[in-house]
Design a protein around this motif. Structure first.
Motif, PDB file in Angstrom:
ATOM      1  N   ILE A  39       0.836  -1.202   0.000  1.00 29.76           N
ATOM      2  CA  ILE A  39       0.000   0.000   0.000  1.00 29.76           C
ATOM      3  C   ILE A  39       0.869   1.250   0.000  1.00 29.76           C
ATOM      4  O   ILE A  39       0.611   2.216  -0.727  1.00 29.76           O
ATOM      5  CB  ILE A  39      -0.946  -0.008   1.222  1.00 29.76           C
ATOM      6  CG1 ILE A  39      -1.981  -1.133   1.084  1.00 29.76           C
ATOM      7  CG2 ILE A  39      -1.655   1.339   1.361  1.00 29.76           C
ATOM      8  CD1 ILE A  39      -2.821  -1.365   2.328  1.00 29.76           C
ATOM      9  N   ALA A  40       1.932   1.228   0.805  1.00 31.82           N
ATOM     10  CA  ALA A  40       2.846   2.371   0.855  1.00 31.82           C
ATOM     11  C   ALA A  40       3.539   2.576  -0.483  1.00 31.82           C
ATOM     12  O   ALA A  40       3.786   3.712  -0.903  1.00 31.82           O
ATOM     13  CB  ALA A  40       3.875   2.164   1.963  1.00 31.82           C
ATOM     14  N   MET A  41       3.850   1.479  -1.189  1.00 33.96           N
ATOM     15  CA  MET A  41       4.439   1.592  -2.521  1.00 33.96           C
ATOM     16  C   MET A  41       3.433   2.205  -3.491  1.00 33.96           C
ATOM     17  O   MET A  41       3.772   3.091  -4.283  1.00 33.96           O
ATOM     18  CB  MET A  41       4.894   0.218  -3.006  1.00 33.96           C
ATOM     19  CG  MET A  41       6.091  -0.351  -2.268  1.00 33.96           C
ATOM     20  SD  MET A  41       6.430  -2.075  -2.734  1.00 33.96           S
ATOM     21  CE  MET A  41       6.775  -1.890  -4.487  1.00 33.96           C
ATOM     22  N   ASP A  42       2.185   1.737  -3.424  1.00 28.69           N
ATOM     23  CA  ASP A  42       1.143   2.285  -4.293  1.00 28.69           C
ATOM     24  C   ASP A  42       0.976   3.786  -4.075  1.00 28.69           C
ATOM     25  O   ASP A  42       0.702   4.541  -5.018  1.00 28.69           O
ATOM     26  CB  ASP A  42      -0.196   1.585  -4.018  1.00 28.69           C
ATOM     27  CG  ASP A  42      -0.285   0.210  -4.663  1.00 28.69           C
ATOM     28  OD1 ASP A  42       0.389  -0.018  -5.688  1.00 28.69           O
ATOM     29  OD2 ASP A  42      -1.032  -0.643  -4.142  1.00 28.69           O
ATOM     30  N   GLN A  43       1.133   4.222  -2.836  1.00 29.18           N
ATOM     31  CA  GLN A  43       0.924   5.633  -2.498  1.00 29.18           C
ATOM     32  C   GLN A  43       2.166   6.486  -2.723  1.00 29.18           C
ATOM     33  O   GLN A  43       2.121   7.702  -2.537  1.00 29.18           O
ATOM     34  CB  GLN A  43       0.475   5.745  -1.035  1.00 29.18           C
ATOM     35  CG  GLN A  43      -0.884   5.119  -0.761  1.00 29.18           C
ATOM     36  CD  GLN A  43      -1.287   5.240   0.704  1.00 29.18           C
ATOM     37  OE1 GLN A  43      -0.511   5.687   1.545  1.00 29.18           O
ATOM     38  NE2 GLN A  43      -2.514   4.847   1.014  1.00 29.18           N
ATOM     39  N   GLY A  44       3.265   5.852  -3.107  1.00 29.41           N
ATOM     40  CA  GLY A  44       4.479   6.600  -3.383  1.00 29.41           C
ATOM     41  C   GLY A  44       5.326   6.918  -2.165  1.00 29.41           C
ATOM     42  O   GLY A  44       6.277   7.710  -2.252  1.00 29.41           O
ATOM     43  N   LEU A  60       7.202   4.707  -0.556  1.00 26.25           N
ATOM     44  CA  LEU A  60       8.423   3.906  -0.612  1.00 26.25           C
ATOM     45  C   LEU A  60       9.034   3.970  -2.002  1.00 26.25           C
ATOM     46  O   LEU A  60       8.311   3.958  -3.012  1.00 26.25           O
ATOM     47  CB  LEU A  60       8.126   2.443  -0.256  1.00 26.25           C
ATOM     48  CG  LEU A  60       7.821   2.149   1.214  1.00 26.25           C
ATOM     49  CD1 LEU A  60       7.445   0.681   1.385  1.00 26.25           C
ATOM     50  CD2 LEU A  60       9.010   2.499   2.102  1.00 26.25           C
ATOM     51  N   PRO A  61      10.357   3.965  -2.080  1.00 26.13           N
ATOM     52  CA  PRO A  61      11.025   3.956  -3.383  1.00 26.13           C
ATOM     53  C   PRO A  61      11.009   2.558  -3.986  1.00 26.13           C
ATOM     54  O   PRO A  61      10.481   1.606  -3.390  1.00 26.13           O
ATOM     55  CB  PRO A  61      12.456   4.384  -3.027  1.00 26.13           C
ATOM     56  CG  PRO A  61      12.655   3.878  -1.633  1.00 26.13           C
ATOM     57  CD  PRO A  61      11.314   4.037  -0.962  1.00 26.13           C
ATOM     58  N   ASP A  62      11.599   2.408  -5.148  1.00 26.50           N
ATOM     59  CA  ASP A  62      11.694   1.111  -5.802  1.00 26.50           C
ATOM     60  C   ASP A  62      12.383   0.109  -4.878  1.00 26.50           C
ATOM     61  O   ASP A  62      13.266   0.469  -4.094  1.00 26.50           O
ATOM     62  CB  ASP A  62      12.485   1.248  -7.112  1.00 26.50           C
ATOM     63  CG  ASP A  62      12.467  -0.033  -7.922  1.00 26.50           C
ATOM     64  OD1 ASP A  62      11.521  -0.221  -8.695  1.00 26.50           O
ATOM     65  OD2 ASP A  62      13.402  -0.852  -7.747  1.00 26.50           O
ATOM     66  N   LEU A  63      11.970  -1.158  -4.984  1.00 28.96           N
ATOM     67  CA  LEU A  63      12.509  -2.168  -4.078  1.00 28.96           C
ATOM     68  C   LEU A  63      13.986  -2.465  -4.319  1.00 28.96           C
ATOM     69  O   LEU A  63      14.620  -3.144  -3.501  1.00 28.96           O
ATOM     70  CB  LEU A  63      11.700  -3.467  -4.188  1.00 28.96           C
ATOM     71  CG  LEU A  63      10.262  -3.385  -3.689  1.00 28.96           C
ATOM     72  CD1 LEU A  63       9.584  -4.756  -3.791  1.00 28.96           C
ATOM     73  CD2 LEU A  63      10.203  -2.869  -2.255  1.00 28.96           C
TER      74      LEU A  63
END
Length: 320
Positions: A60-65, A67-70
């Motif tokens: 969810i945090a990735m979807d919301q921007g 978190l950076p790329d894994l």
């Protein structure tokens, strides 16, 4: 085609030291075994199933921007790692437990108990040396999960539980829970969450529905798929594969079952003591298992593969 009567499965499960077994199909409860009649409505520790909930929150945090790329090194969040052997460990390595840290969860070094007895869990993990190149192999490591919880809290600007309430638990109507914290107040990433079995089932249904709940896409379909697909073969003696804090496997194994048995893949969360959430996408089925915490010496092993998976593979199920 064989049909399964609910009474047959109930009789078999009653012989085991299970607290509950819930099963849904297309989001509808189709089977419930509750040994005492009230376990499904009581919160209980889900142990390492917490890791899969953390995975959902990270997605969810990735979807919301947030978190950076894994592929980003974890040193972006822990500057102390920049001058050590840990500098090449990425967020993906932490999620797939391929950090390469010299870590023995239980037995041997007893890394997990030592971490929980330390005054600063994150610092304890960051002090561990490498034993393998990052990405080379999976080694079960709840310390990496604690780093991810700390990263999520930092990136989101709120506690892990607050983030869960706002973007996962709240939209799904999950109101009853408890979540332990480390000495610095960071919610535990690898264990420590307590949920009701019925809410564990909701969480599995969210993934069976490809991240959609009611009329809201809580997690993008892309990240649901990426996070639950096999990423690396599981560390022996564990079976199957590991994804982003999810296990992945298939039933049956070659030579297991018979020619009439249909095969299927599944992914699951698993916690010590027999707490588990299984999602079988092709059958649109979710299975939740919980066990009594006071009966750890009598944990029924492989309940899903021994008692439930064979019946699912036999064909249409009847619970009338």
């Amino acid at each position: 085609m064989k049909r399964l009567n609910a009474a047959t499965l109930t009789s078999e499960l009653a012989q085991l030291d299970l607290a509950s077994c819930l099963m849904s199909k297309r989001g509808q409860l189709i089977f419930e075994f509750d040994k005492t009649g009230h376990k499904a409505a009581e919160i209980a520790r889900i142990n390492s199933c917490t890791k899969s909930v953390l995975s959902a929150l990270l997605c969810i945090a990735m979807d919301q921007g947030h978190l950076p790329d894994l592929s980003t090194p974890m040193s972006a969040f822990f500057p102390v790692a920049r001058g050590s052997d840990l500098h090449s460990i990425t967020l993906l390595h932490l999620l797939t437990m391929t950090s390469g840290m010299n870590w023995t969860e239980f037995g041997g070094q007893n890394s997990f108990p030592r971490m929980t007895k330390s005054p600063h869990w994150v610092n304890f993990v960051l002090e561990q040396p490498l034993s393998d190149p990052p990405g080379a192999r999976m080694v079960y490591n709840s310390g990496g999960s604690q780093l991810l919880a700390a990263i999520l809290a930092s990136a989101a600007g709120m506690s892990v539980a607050s983030f869960a309430e706002r973007y996962l638990f709240g939209p799904m109507g999950i109101e009853e829970y408890t979540w332990e914290r480390d000495p610095q107040g960071i919610h535990t990433g690898g264990f420590g969450l307590s949920l009701r079995p019925i809410d564990m089932l909701k969480f599995g249904q969210l993934y069976e529905q490809k991240g959609r709940w009611a009329n809201q896409q809580l997690i993008t379909q892309e990240l649901v798929t990426r996070s639950t697909q096999p990423a690396i073969i599981a560390e022996a003696p564990r079976r199957g594969y590991y994804g982003w804090h999810w296990w992945a496997d298939a039933y049956p194994d070659p030579g297991e079952g018979n020619e009439a048995t249909q095969s299927f893949t599944y992914f699951n969360a698993y916690g010590f003591g027999g707490q588990a959430i299984y999602v079988i996408p092709s059958l649109e089925i979710v299975v939740v298992l919980t066990c009594e915490p006071r009966k750890k010496n009598q944990i029924p092993l492989q309940v899903f593969r021994r008692f439930i998976a064979p019946k699912l593979a036999e064909g249409t199920m009847s619970f009338e």
